[in-house]
Scaffold this active site. Sequence first.
Site, PDB file in Angstrom:
ATOM      1  N   HIS A 450       9.673   4.484  -0.950  1.00 31.17           N
ATOM      2  CA  HIS A 450       9.213   3.663  -2.064  1.00 31.17           C
ATOM      3  C   HIS A 450      10.033   2.393  -2.213  1.00 31.17           C
ATOM      4  O   HIS A 450       9.522   1.373  -2.663  1.00 31.17           O
ATOM      5  CB  HIS A 450       9.162   4.492  -3.345  1.00 31.17           C
ATOM      6  CG  HIS A 450       7.916   5.311  -3.382  1.00 31.17           C
ATOM      7  ND1 HIS A 450       7.912   6.668  -3.425  1.00 31.17           N
ATOM      8  CD2 HIS A 450       6.623   4.929  -3.277  1.00 31.17           C
ATOM      9  CE1 HIS A 450       6.661   7.089  -3.377  1.00 31.17           C
ATOM     10  NE2 HIS A 450       5.863   6.059  -3.288  1.00 31.17           N
ATOM     11  N   ARG A 557      -3.053   1.926  -6.180  1.00 37.63           N
ATOM     12  CA  ARG A 557      -2.239   3.156  -6.214  1.00 37.63           C
ATOM     13  C   ARG A 557      -2.242   3.672  -7.656  1.00 37.63           C
ATOM     14  O   ARG A 557      -1.311   3.431  -8.417  1.00 37.63           O
ATOM     15  CB  ARG A 557      -0.815   2.870  -5.744  1.00 37.63           C
ATOM     16  CG  ARG A 557      -0.690   2.657  -4.229  1.00 37.63           C
ATOM     17  CD  ARG A 557       0.781   2.620  -3.801  1.00 37.63           C
ATOM     18  NE  ARG A 557       0.942   2.869  -2.385  1.00 37.63           N
ATOM     19  CZ  ARG A 557       1.060   1.913  -1.459  1.00 37.63           C
ATOM     20  NH1 ARG A 557       1.040   0.649  -1.804  1.00 37.63           N
ATOM     21  NH2 ARG A 557       1.210   2.238  -0.185  1.00 37.63           N
ATOM     22  N   ARG A 593      -7.732   4.490  -5.499  1.00 34.78           N
ATOM     23  CA  ARG A 593      -7.350   5.760  -4.862  1.00 34.78           C
ATOM     24  C   ARG A 593      -7.119   6.776  -5.960  1.00 34.78           C
ATOM     25  O   ARG A 593      -6.386   6.519  -6.916  1.00 34.78           O
ATOM     26  CB  ARG A 593      -6.079   5.586  -4.039  1.00 34.78           C
ATOM     27  CG  ARG A 593      -5.551   6.943  -3.585  1.00 34.78           C
ATOM     28  CD  ARG A 593      -4.461   6.837  -2.600  1.00 34.78           C
ATOM     29  NE  ARG A 593      -3.202   6.409  -3.189  1.00 34.78           N
ATOM     30  CZ  ARG A 593      -2.113   6.158  -2.461  1.00 34.78           C
ATOM     31  NH1 ARG A 593      -2.170   6.264  -1.142  1.00 34.78           N
ATOM     32  NH2 ARG A 593      -1.006   5.785  -3.033  1.00 34.78           N
ATOM     33  N   GLU A 687      -5.178   9.827   6.691  1.00 32.10           N
ATOM     34  CA  GLU A 687      -3.715   9.913   6.677  1.00 32.10           C
ATOM     35  C   GLU A 687      -3.224  11.130   7.445  1.00 32.10           C
ATOM     36  O   GLU A 687      -2.027  11.304   7.629  1.00 32.10           O
ATOM     37  CB  GLU A 687      -3.206  10.016   5.230  1.00 32.10           C
ATOM     38  CG  GLU A 687      -3.498   8.793   4.410  1.00 32.10           C
ATOM     39  CD  GLU A 687      -3.055   8.964   2.970  1.00 32.10           C
ATOM     40  OE1 GLU A 687      -2.020   8.403   2.592  1.00 32.10           O
ATOM     41  OE2 GLU A 687      -3.753   9.675   2.227  1.00 32.10           O
ATOM     42  N   ASN A 710       1.115   4.765   6.712  1.00 37.24           N
ATOM     43  CA  ASN A 710       2.444   5.300   6.378  1.00 37.24           C
ATOM     44  C   ASN A 710       2.463   6.812   6.585  1.00 37.24           C
ATOM     45  O   ASN A 710       3.331   7.365   7.253  1.00 37.24           O
ATOM     46  CB  ASN A 710       2.804   4.992   4.921  1.00 37.24           C
ATOM     47  CG  ASN A 710       2.712   3.516   4.605  1.00 37.24           C
ATOM     48  OD1 ASN A 710       2.840   2.691   5.504  1.00 37.24           O
ATOM     49  ND2 ASN A 710       2.463   3.183   3.357  1.00 37.24           N
ATOM     50  N   ASP A 711       1.474   7.478   5.977  1.00 34.67           N
ATOM     51  CA  ASP A 711       1.435   8.927   6.141  1.00 34.67           C
ATOM     52  C   ASP A 711       0.939   9.318   7.524  1.00 34.67           C
ATOM     53  O   ASP A 711       1.436  10.274   8.124  1.00 34.67           O
ATOM     54  CB  ASP A 711       0.562   9.567   5.059  1.00 34.67           C
ATOM     55  CG  ASP A 711       1.358   9.780   3.785  1.00 34.67           C
ATOM     56  OD1 ASP A 711       2.465  10.331   3.890  1.00 34.67           O
ATOM     57  OD2 ASP A 711       0.901   9.377   2.703  1.00 34.67           O
ATOM     58  N   ARG A 721       8.784  10.609   6.436  1.00 36.79           N
ATOM     59  CA  ARG A 721       8.889   9.180   6.121  1.00 36.79           C
ATOM     60  C   ARG A 721      10.073   8.871   5.210  1.00 36.79           C
ATOM     61  O   ARG A 721      10.440   7.707   5.054  1.00 36.79           O
ATOM     62  CB  ARG A 721       7.579   8.664   5.512  1.00 36.79           C
ATOM     63  CG  ARG A 721       7.215   9.264   4.182  1.00 36.79           C
ATOM     64  CD  ARG A 721       5.786   8.918   3.767  1.00 36.79           C
ATOM     65  NE  ARG A 721       5.692   7.679   3.014  1.00 36.79           N
ATOM     66  CZ  ARG A 721       4.587   7.230   2.422  1.00 36.79           C
ATOM     67  NH1 ARG A 721       3.452   7.916   2.544  1.00 36.79           N
ATOM     68  NH2 ARG A 721       4.570   6.124   1.752  1.00 36.79           N
ATOM     69  N   CYS A 758      -4.986   0.464   4.954  1.00 37.84           N
ATOM     70  CA  CYS A 758      -4.301   0.105   3.707  1.00 37.84           C
ATOM     71  C   CYS A 758      -2.836   0.517   3.749  1.00 37.84           C
ATOM     72  O   CYS A 758      -2.113   0.337   2.776  1.00 37.84           O
ATOM     73  CB  CYS A 758      -5.008   0.717   2.506  1.00 37.84           C
ATOM     74  SG  CYS A 758      -5.039   2.510   2.553  1.00 37.84           S
TER      75      CYS A 758
END
Length: 828
Positions: A450, A557, A593, A687, A710-711, A721, A758
């Site tokens: 984050h 988000r 989302r 993901e 990312n995932d 991650r 995304c």
Amino acid sequence: MSLIVTSPLRGWVSALDGVPDPVFAQRMMGDGVAIQPLGDTVVAPCDGEVTTLHASGHAVALRSAEGAELLIHIGLDTVMLKGEGFTPLVSVGQMVSRGDPLIRFDMDAVALAATSLITPVLVTNAEAFTITKRTVDAAVGACEALMTLVPVQTDARKRSDDGTLIEQAVKLSLPHGIHARPAARIGETVRGYEADVHLLHGETRGDARSTVALLALGTSFGSEIVVQARGDDAEAALAAVVALLATDMGEGARPAPAPVAAPATSLAEGHIGGVIASPGLAMGPAVRLHRAEIAVAREGTGAVEERAALIAARTDVRGRIAARAEAAGGSVAAVMQAHLALIDDPELLGAAERRIADGASAGFAWRGAVHDQIDALRATGNAHLIERIDDLVDIERQLLSALTGTPTEAETIAPGAILVADDLLPSQLIALSATGLVGIALSRGGPTSHVAILCAGMGLPSLVAMGDALDVVEDGHLLLLDAEAGHVNSVPSAADTEAFTQRLTQRTARREAARAAAAEACHSADGTRIEVFANIGTVDDAVLAAAQGAEGSGLVRSEFLFLGRDAAPSEDEQHAAYQAIADALAGKPVIIRLLDIGGDKPAAYIPIGPEENPALGQRGIRVALAHPGLLETQLRAILRVEPVGQCRIMIPMVASLDELRAVRALVDTLRGDMGIVVPVEVGVMVETPAAAMTADLLAAEADFLSIGTNDLTQYVLAMDRGNPAVAAGLDALHPAVLRMIGETCRLAATHGRWVGVCGGLASDPAALPILIGLGVTEVSAVPGFVAEAKQVVRRLTLVEARAHADLALQCKSAADVRALARAFEETR
Ligand code: PEP
Ligand code: MG
């Protein structure tokens, strides 16, 4: 002589094995049964003495006249309710008779807030008593027979009482002394031996097999303990316990730093490699984050003065936090809200007040109150709750800074600096961002953490996972931070500095040109329409994104609305937030989302039991489907946004078609109920490798697919991650990830569905030509990169992008792909 233990509650009795907490199910705290309560009063299961009553009132221990030690623990994770809903009716040391009321609790309130109401009833010195009979899978009334205990004969335990007593002193490394979990570990260790083992702390002596006796030792970090053992295998038992006590049993304030491997690339002298968390260039003096301990006096100068000082400090900190939230807006404000709530937390204030009344200074009282809470969170063993400790540490420091006049870290940093640190908390980054930092270099951290997402959102060039090599950088060293190539030059020559300055100037010019053309639509050089959207968390982000030329939002988000608070936002609150975002984007598509909670994004009011591996546990849509009320409220809030259809719905962490079908069915039902005839698009995030490999099945029923790189990278590469030890390898340009993306596009095309990206890769200039060549037609980037992304697309033909992507798929490593991308850029 046997002892009959009667039920402390009316309810349904079952075996411990089914309790969803390994501490109880694996009998780490003792043997017994579990009761699903149907009554609200815990009564004494035998005659005896109350030996422990937890401060939160959720657990009570008794010692019977025969020496049996019994623990009744109401519900799971109930320590976090901080006493809310529990009314203790006895006190420690009180003698009670079977059936006497011990604790009353509010069943509805506890059931709503706790992970479970299941109440273990344990014999915590089970080595001294055998349970010869127990009731299971049956209804019981309070005071009905539950277990029969028979004392274990000394002979049967093969103790050699005439053996020599041996002992050894040890200093406790446990940060919070021996509380429930370490006690359970010690008991577990000792149960592997025959010897009698006792622990001595000052005058108090406790049997190492008894959790309650160990808790009663009243130890803390650094306490001197003497371990005594007697019996056949006394030496081995003593050694095992001493060795265990010398460790922190995994409870250290921060995990021991794992060795961090810097990326293995050959770098020029004085260059330190890192992983790009937020792309860009920065030049400036290094500034190191110093975290000096803030000293506070133990004794106060009088309760009235100390109380006044605490009130003044809280007012001061509250003002600073509110100002920061106001200035930063967006996702930053959500973190600040969490800190404001802590400043006014009644439990913290009550605990501080008690200490002040006992003569402590305001600072000492606040520190003690915060640390009690930290202990309580840590004792839950719940990873999600433990993550909140960082916020408590943060707020402790802020208040002590205000009380003592010690400058905060942010106040010691001059504008234009590059921050060099081991790691950073999101809240620290937010506080520091106001100082005018130009770049960040971290020894640890991960590119998709984050902190990395916040850096990218702020447009702050950042490198992470740089390893111990960063230790050589001292305060004031001029650094050239290249978060395009992935290194810091820590000893630049005059020529290096000049060349870097030129690059910075060119970059600024490029950005300005991109900004000038930001509002224009985006097509490739050969006319293919590519949509460039922005990732946002709040309405402020939406306003910023629109100003940067975003053609919509490809990822709202929505969890930012849900994090750092005590209860979920209401339907009206959510609706107002979504409507404001839709308005800010003036009719452009807004892809919301659904709540993506779990894993590295916990929300305390959505209880998720302890998980061995949260990244593979309750995450994303799995959590939403397990809490249909939450999901329905969110969907209604989205469907109410005008004009209907502007907001599309996107499902996170999809692993199977069933999840899409469940959400689609709920959306259709709600549309029916709400009289909405306009269709509302429902898409899925790709993901998981499962979603990528079944993209054709998903595309047959979804309106669109959007890849969360990312995932997807974490799951394809099997690299956490958030784990700095593997961060150096966690590059979304790994050919395995690119092949997954290519396959997703190919499979989705069989049903004519568009695929977007995304995740972080959409904000990486090196990746854009490859993504477009693979078939991606929408990218959703951080707002600050939108204008540049459009320029990249405009200079590209689809033919050359496809050829470039083909080569990338054949590369042998992420480093090879990055080299290929650099060569592609240079030859154009
Ligand atoms: C992703 O995983 O790429 C993504 C966009 O979701 P998040 O980073 O919020 O988990
Ligand atoms: Mg994700």
